[in-house]
Design a protein around this motif. Sequence first.
Motif, short mmCIF file in Angstrom:
data_model
loop_
_atom_site.label_atom_id
_atom_site.label_comp_id
_atom_site.label_asym_id
_atom_site.label_seq_id
_atom_site.Cartn_x
_atom_site.Cartn_y
_atom_site.Cartn_z
N GLU A 1 0.75 -1.09 0.20
CA GLU A 1 0.24 0.05 0.28
C GLU A 1 1.55 0.94 0.31
OE1 GLU A 1 -2.88 2.35 2.86
OE2 GLU A 1 -3.16 -0.03 2.81
N PRO A 2 0.39 2.20 -0.88
CA PRO A 2 1.13 3.20 -0.91
C PRO A 2 1.93 4.68 0.85
CG PRO A 2 -0.48 3.48 -2.50
CD PRO A 2 -0.38 2.12 -1.69
N ASN A 3 1.79 5.35 0.32
CA ASN A 3 1.71 6.28 1.20
C ASN A 3 0.31 7.09 1.15
OD1 ASN A 3 2.40 7.71 3.66
ND2 ASN A 3 4.49 9.29 1.97
N ARG A 4 0.36 7.15 2.49
CA ARG A 4 -1.08 8.22 2.72
C ARG A 4 -1.71 9.06 1.66
NH1 ARG A 4 -7.06 6.51 3.39
NH2 ARG A 4 -7.90 7.90 4.72
N GLN A 5 -0.34 10.11 2.08
CA GLN A 5 -0.54 11.42 1.94
C GLN A 5 -0.06 11.43 0.13
OE1 GLN A 5 2.65 13.14 4.11
NE2 GLN A 5 1.26 13.45 5.78
N GLU A 6 0.41 10.76 -0.11
CA GLU A 6 0.77 10.51 -1.38
C GLU A 6 -0.59 10.49 -2.31
OE1 GLU A 6 3.62 7.68 -2.08
OE2 GLU A 6 5.26 8.74 -1.84
N VAL A 7 -1.35 9.37 -1.81
CA VAL A 7 -3.26 8.88 -2.32
C VAL A 7 -3.60 10.25 -2.26
CG1 VAL A 7 -4.46 7.33 -2.15
CG2 VAL A 7 -2.46 6.44 -1.71
N VAL A 8 -3.29 11.30 -1.53
CA VAL A 8 -4.29 11.63 -1.08
C VAL A 8 -4.23 13.27 -2.26
CG1 VAL A 8 -5.09 14.13 0.68
CG2 VAL A 8 -4.65 11.58 1.12
N ALA A 9 -2.92 13.34 -1.96
CA ALA A 9 -1.98 14.63 -3.59
C ALA A 9 -2.83 13.71 -4.20
CB ALA A 9 -1.03 14.16 -2.95
N ALA A 10 -2.56 12.89 -5.24
CA ALA A 10 -3.63 12.32 -6.24
C ALA A 10 -5.05 12.20 -6.50
CB ALA A 10 -2.68 10.61 -6.64
N VAL A 11 -5.62 12.14 -5.78
CA VAL A 11 -6.72 12.39 -5.68
C VAL A 11 -7.66 13.20 -5.66
CG1 VAL A 11 -8.75 12.41 -4.76
CG2 VAL A 11 -7.09 9.90 -4.95
N SER A 12 -6.73 14.47 -4.56
CA SER A 12 -6.86 15.65 -4.93
C SER A 12 -6.88 16.35 -6.99
CB SER A 12 -6.01 16.82 -4.07
OG SER A 12 -6.06 16.53 -2.76
N ALA A 13 -5.35 16.27 -6.85
CA ALA A 13 -5.27 16.11 -8.06
C ALA A 13 -5.83 16.01 -9.25
CB ALA A 13 -3.20 16.02 -8.94
N ALA A 14 -6.09 14.73 -9.49
CA ALA A 14 -7.43 13.76 -10.52
C ALA A 14 -8.50 15.07 -10.23
CB ALA A 14 -7.52 12.84 -9.64
N ILE A 15 -8.53 15.12 -8.85
CA ILE A 15 -9.99 16.09 -9.15
C ILE A 15 -10.05 17.66 -9.43
CG2 ILE A 15 -11.80 16.87 -7.12
CD1 ILE A 15 -11.43 14.43 -5.24
N ALA A 16 -9.15 18.04 -9.07
CA ALA A 16 -8.97 19.62 -9.67
C ALA A 16 -8.41 19.69 -10.79
CB ALA A 16 -7.12 20.09 -9.21
N GLU A 17 -8.15 18.52 -11.52
CA GLU A 17 -7.47 18.88 -12.87
C GLU A 17 -8.98 18.19 -14.17
OE1 GLU A 17 -6.39 18.71 -16.96
OE2 GLU A 17 -5.20 18.68 -14.91
N GLU A 18 -10.13 17.36 -13.70
CA GLU A 18 -11.57 17.09 -13.78
C GLU A 18 -12.19 18.43 -13.60
OE1 GLU A 18 -14.52 15.28 -15.58
OE2 GLU A 18 -12.47 14.93 -15.11
N LEU A 19 -12.14 19.58 -12.55
CA LEU A 19 -13.29 20.86 -12.01
C LEU A 19 -12.31 21.09 -12.69
CD1 LEU A 19 -13.52 19.89 -8.48
CD2 LEU A 19 -15.31 19.25 -10.39
N GLY A 20 -11.38 21.52 -13.23
CA GLY A 20 -11.06 22.77 -13.63
C GLY A 20 -10.40 24.08 -12.94
N THR A 21 -10.11 22.99 -11.72
CA THR A 21 -9.58 24.65 -10.80
C THR A 21 -7.77 23.70 -10.64
OG1 THR A 21 -10.38 25.28 -8.10
CG2 THR A 21 -10.94 22.95 -8.87
N ASP A 22 -7.92 24.71 -8.96
CA ASP A 22 -6.55 24.88 -8.84
C ASP A 22 -6.46 24.15 -7.47
OD1 ASP A 22 -4.26 26.77 -6.71
OD2 ASP A 22 -3.43 25.21 -8.39
N ILE A 23 -5.79 22.90 -7.46
CA ILE A 23 -5.60 22.22 -6.26
C ILE A 23 -5.47 23.10 -4.63
CG2 ILE A 23 -3.20 21.79 -5.96
CD1 ILE A 23 -3.19 19.51 -5.81
#
Length: 89
Positions: A56-78
């Motif tokens: 299992e990867p580092n939890r902070q890395e997972v949160v950062a990746a999910v945040s980046a994906a959501i920001a990209e989909e919404l077209g907003t800043d992270i």
Amino acid sequence: MEYPSLFVCLMGMGTVFFGLICLIVLTMVMGKIVGGHAAAAAVPAPVAAPAAAAAEPNRQEVVAAVSAAIAEELGTDITGIRIVSMKKL
């Protein structure tokens, strides 16, 4: 010769249902053929739980990746996204 509307409607519906029944029968036959060979060919070995937990990867890395994906989909800043909690499904 002109056919009545009811006859044309019933013939069309009959043709469609006959085709659907043929598809169901063919799917069941193919499932029996392929399913029989697949079940006998490969039986997966059980996976040890500690090995899965170590991968299992580092939890902070997972949160950062999910945040980046959501920001990209919404077209907003992270920085505009705040994740309160994450649950593994």
